[in-house]
Design a protein around this motif. Structure first.
Motif, PDB file in Angstrom:
ATOM      1  N   HIS A  62       0.850  -1.194   0.000  1.00 42.10           N
ATOM      2  CA  HIS A  62       0.000   0.000   0.000  1.00 42.10           C
ATOM      3  C   HIS A  62       0.882   1.239   0.000  1.00 42.10           C
ATOM      4  O   HIS A  62       1.671   1.446   0.921  1.00 42.10           O
ATOM      5  CB  HIS A  62      -0.888  -0.007   1.252  1.00 42.10           C
ATOM      6  CG  HIS A  62      -1.909   1.077   1.245  1.00 42.10           C
ATOM      7  ND1 HIS A  62      -1.642   2.347   1.686  1.00 42.10           N
ATOM      8  CD2 HIS A  62      -3.200   1.088   0.820  1.00 42.10           C
ATOM      9  CE1 HIS A  62      -2.717   3.092   1.555  1.00 42.10           C
ATOM     10  NE2 HIS A  62      -3.690   2.354   1.028  1.00 42.10           N
ATOM     11  N   TYR A 114      -3.312   0.184  -3.388  1.00 41.95           N
ATOM     12  CA  TYR A 114      -2.680  -1.135  -3.219  1.00 41.95           C
ATOM     13  C   TYR A 114      -2.057  -1.597  -4.528  1.00 41.95           C
ATOM     14  O   TYR A 114      -2.656  -1.441  -5.594  1.00 41.95           O
ATOM     15  CB  TYR A 114      -3.723  -2.181  -2.789  1.00 41.95           C
ATOM     16  CG  TYR A 114      -3.982  -2.186  -1.300  1.00 41.95           C
ATOM     17  CD1 TYR A 114      -3.040  -2.693  -0.425  1.00 41.95           C
ATOM     18  CD2 TYR A 114      -5.174  -1.685  -0.794  1.00 41.95           C
ATOM     19  CE1 TYR A 114      -3.270  -2.704   0.949  1.00 41.95           C
ATOM     20  CE2 TYR A 114      -5.416  -1.690   0.583  1.00 41.95           C
ATOM     21  CZ  TYR A 114      -4.450  -2.200   1.441  1.00 41.95           C
ATOM     22  OH  TYR A 114      -4.675  -2.206   2.795  1.00 41.95           O
ATOM     23  N   TYR A 148       0.748  -8.099   3.596  1.00 40.80           N
ATOM     24  CA  TYR A 148       0.657  -6.685   3.210  1.00 40.80           C
ATOM     25  C   TYR A 148       1.905  -5.946   3.687  1.00 40.80           C
ATOM     26  O   TYR A 148       2.412  -6.244   4.777  1.00 40.80           O
ATOM     27  CB  TYR A 148      -0.523  -6.002   3.893  1.00 40.80           C
ATOM     28  CG  TYR A 148      -1.874  -6.613   3.585  1.00 40.80           C
ATOM     29  CD1 TYR A 148      -2.676  -6.101   2.566  1.00 40.80           C
ATOM     30  CD2 TYR A 148      -2.347  -7.689   4.333  1.00 40.80           C
ATOM     31  CE1 TYR A 148      -3.922  -6.658   2.288  1.00 40.80           C
ATOM     32  CE2 TYR A 148      -3.588  -8.251   4.065  1.00 40.80           C
ATOM     33  CZ  TYR A 148      -4.369  -7.739   3.048  1.00 40.80           C
ATOM     34  OH  TYR A 148      -5.593  -8.290   2.787  1.00 40.80           O
ATOM     35  N   TYR A 172      -6.218   0.815   8.059  1.00 41.49           N
ATOM     36  CA  TYR A 172      -6.263   0.032   6.808  1.00 41.49           C
ATOM     37  C   TYR A 172      -7.312  -1.081   6.892  1.00 41.49           C
ATOM     38  O   TYR A 172      -7.851  -1.512   5.875  1.00 41.49           O
ATOM     39  CB  TYR A 172      -4.894  -0.601   6.531  1.00 41.49           C
ATOM     40  CG  TYR A 172      -3.792   0.414   6.357  1.00 41.49           C
ATOM     41  CD1 TYR A 172      -3.470   0.893   5.090  1.00 41.49           C
ATOM     42  CD2 TYR A 172      -3.084   0.898   7.466  1.00 41.49           C
ATOM     43  CE1 TYR A 172      -2.462   1.823   4.936  1.00 41.49           C
ATOM     44  CE2 TYR A 172      -2.088   1.829   7.325  1.00 41.49           C
ATOM     45  CZ  TYR A 172      -1.768   2.292   6.057  1.00 41.49           C
ATOM     46  OH  TYR A 172      -0.772   3.218   5.891  1.00 41.49           O
TER      47      TYR A 172
END
Ligand SMILES: Cc1cc2nc3c(=O)[nH]c(=O)nc-3n(C[C@H](O)[C@H](O)[C@H](O)COP(=O)(O)OP(=O)(O)OC[C@H]3O[C@@H](n4cnc5c(N)ncnc54)[C@H](O)[C@@H]3O)c2cc1C
Length: 495
Positions: free
Chosen positions: A104, A109, A338, A417
């Motif tokens: 991100h 993203y 992530y 997030y």
């Protein structure tokens, strides 16, 4: 009550290995092909070093201490080659990723696919104006990155050095990852997306050496990364079992504290909490700084220690371990992995680096272990790279309250997030650089050995100042599962 006194055993061995991390275990297994009477001493109660895990709530939840990606599992990749050559490949079962990570950056993203072909297509689609520079970048990965990835094979005499690449390699050795990307690309998002991956090497792009990073990108993009079910501990336990079944001797919860030398400077004995090992040969997979403390004075010690003083300890990390009441997928964690990059992109002022602000500004890695392996339970981990700071100086109460304060800060950051996470945390706890030191004995809680920055010279570690002693693994050549195991294999083959 009669207290049980520890009886220290004397044992003669042909070689003693300090540390049952991945390096020590593969080194030991490989060495047993040519030597008998090999012992490993490990300070922790479990094997694995950073490749361990811990359980909570009557083993219902399992937290992995480090496994995200194991590189080198594709055909012709180095780690797979090692496993095949020591007859382990057919006994291991790896799972693979469709996607490497979702990164991100500035509100968007980027989903990086799990193989080089997909990555090329994806980045060219996302950044069409950078096509020519991307071609150069992929060329660098396949040439300079590949050659450095093949370094262990070169030492084994199985890869011939391409000398034509050396001038450019030397130039890139002087650059940080960030400088390297800035020299190619204009698009700030692309620079930040690619820079964020340095977190997987346990570093940040504004300090990591560009060549070292290219070698990692070759491994991550081109060699089929995967993971083992049951956390990294299942791999470490399996390797320990193989070592023992092949005739190796292991002593767990047994820390080495002294290496004795005779007048000729040769090793005669190694003393640990539970043993006097009579031996002439020691392979240390722990920090060379610590090994120097185990040795008596000898003529070259001071010169070697002054070279060690030029090396900097790598980052440790702060990790928040979370159990949720719903499957993480229902709470918005649809991917395994992530990396959340702040708008500052890991470049902090000295004040920010020293204050709590660093936990908001350095990249945050979020791993949904439930998606990787539902048997681990509904577990999520949040990681920010961290350093010794004042973690080691604080009194117990101050340490615990700081730990809680940082934990809550990082969780609040994750809510931005993943807003659905709020109200669904059943259990949480954290680890700090001090925890790293407690379980792996690493100075300053470094989780990735020494820093590998531009122009850093660690080559002197390939020759220890004591006959019969060598340094192998993360502390001698850089972090990573593949690197640790391939270094272990190569050094045992060459010994
Ligand atoms: C949060 C995190 C995430 C990571 N993610 C990944 C990833 O996704 N992919 C990847 O490839 N790599 C990853 N890594 C890096 C990887 O885990 C390590 O580089 C690797 O496991 C190191 O193995 P090693 O055997 O060289 O060292 P270690 O694991 O540090 O093992 C050294 C061992 O020596 C023992 N020891 C030390 N001193 C003594 C003594 N005096 N006596 C007895 N024993 C002693 C320690 O207890 C330890 O068990 C990650 C690391 C961390 C911290």
């Amino acid at each position: 009550m009669i207290s049980k006194e520890l009886v220290v055993k004397t044992k003669e061995v042909n070689e003693l290995i300090i540390g049952a991390g991945l390096t020590g275990l593969i080194y030991g297994i490989t060495l047993l092909e040519k030597k008998k009477n090999v012992a490993i001493v490990e300070g922790h109660i479990y094997p694995g070093g950073y490749a361990t895990s811990f359980v909570r709530n009557k083993r219902k939840y399992r937290f992995d201490c480090s496994q995200h990606k194991i590189t080198g599992l594709g055909k012709n990749a180095n780690l797979r080659d090692v496993f095949e050559r020591i007859d382990l490949w057919d006994k291991l079962d790896f799972k693979y990723f469709d996607e490497l990570f979702s990164i991100h950056v500035k509100g968007q993203y980027y989903h990086i696919p799990g193989n080089i072909k997909g990555i090329k297509i994806y980045l060219n689609e996302q950044f069409p104006e950078e096509k020519e520079s991307l071609d150069h970048f992929f060329h660098d990965i396949n040439t300079i990155g590949y050659q450095n990835y093949m370094f262990v094979r070169m030492l084994l005499g199985e890869y011939q050095l391409n000398r034509n690449l050396l001038p450019e390699t030397r130039q890139l050795q002087n650059l940080t990852v960030k400088q390297y990307f800035q020299s190619y690309f204009q698009n700030e998002h692309l620079i930040e997306v690619l820079s964020a991956i340095s977190m997987y090497l346990g570093t940040h792009a504004n300090e990591a050496n560009a060549v070292y990073f290219l070698h990692y990108l070759y491994a991550a993009f081109c060699t089929k990364p995967g993971y083992v079910l049951g956390t990294a501990q299942s791999l470490s336990n399996f390797l320990l079992k193989e070592f023992k079944e092949r005739g190796g001797y292991v002593s767990l919860k047994d820390t080495v504290h002294q290496i004795e030398l005779n007048e000729e400077g040769e090793i005669t004995q190694v003393n640990s909490r539970k043993h006097h090992f009579v031996t002439k040969t020691v392979t240390a997979t722990c920090s060379p700084h610590n090994v120097m403390k185990m040795l008596p004075e000898f003529s070259e010690k001071e010169a070697f220690e002054s070279k060690l003083q030029n090396l900097k300890f790598g980052w440790g990390h702060f990790c928040v371990y979370i159990i949720t009441d719903l499957d993480p997928e229902e709470l918005g964690f649809t991917k395994e992995e992530y990396i959340l990059v702040s708008d500052k992109g890991d470049i902090l002022t000295p004040e920010e680096k020293e204050s709590d602000e660093r936990y908001d500004k350095l990249s945050l890695s979020v791993t949904n272990y439930h998606k990787m392996d539902p048997e681990c339970g509904r577990t999520i981990q949040l990681i920010v790279l961290d350093y010794k700071s004042d973690w080691f100086e604080l009194e117990e109460q101050a340490y615990l309250s700081k730990k809680e304060r940082i934990q809550e800060r990082i969780i609040r950051r994750a809510y931005q997030y993943f807003p659905k996470l709020e109200g669904h945390i059943l259990y949480k706890e954290s680890s700090t650089p001090k925890t790293n030191k407690k379980y792996t004995n690493s100075p300053e809680g470094s989780a990735f050995g020494y820093k590998i920055s531009p122009n850093d010279n660690m080559r002197f570690l390939s020759k220890s100042p004591v006959r019969g002693l060598k340094f192998v693994g993360t502390w001698a050549s850089g972090a990573g599962y593949e690197s640790a195991m391939c270094q272990g294999f190569m050094h045992a083959k060459l010994s």
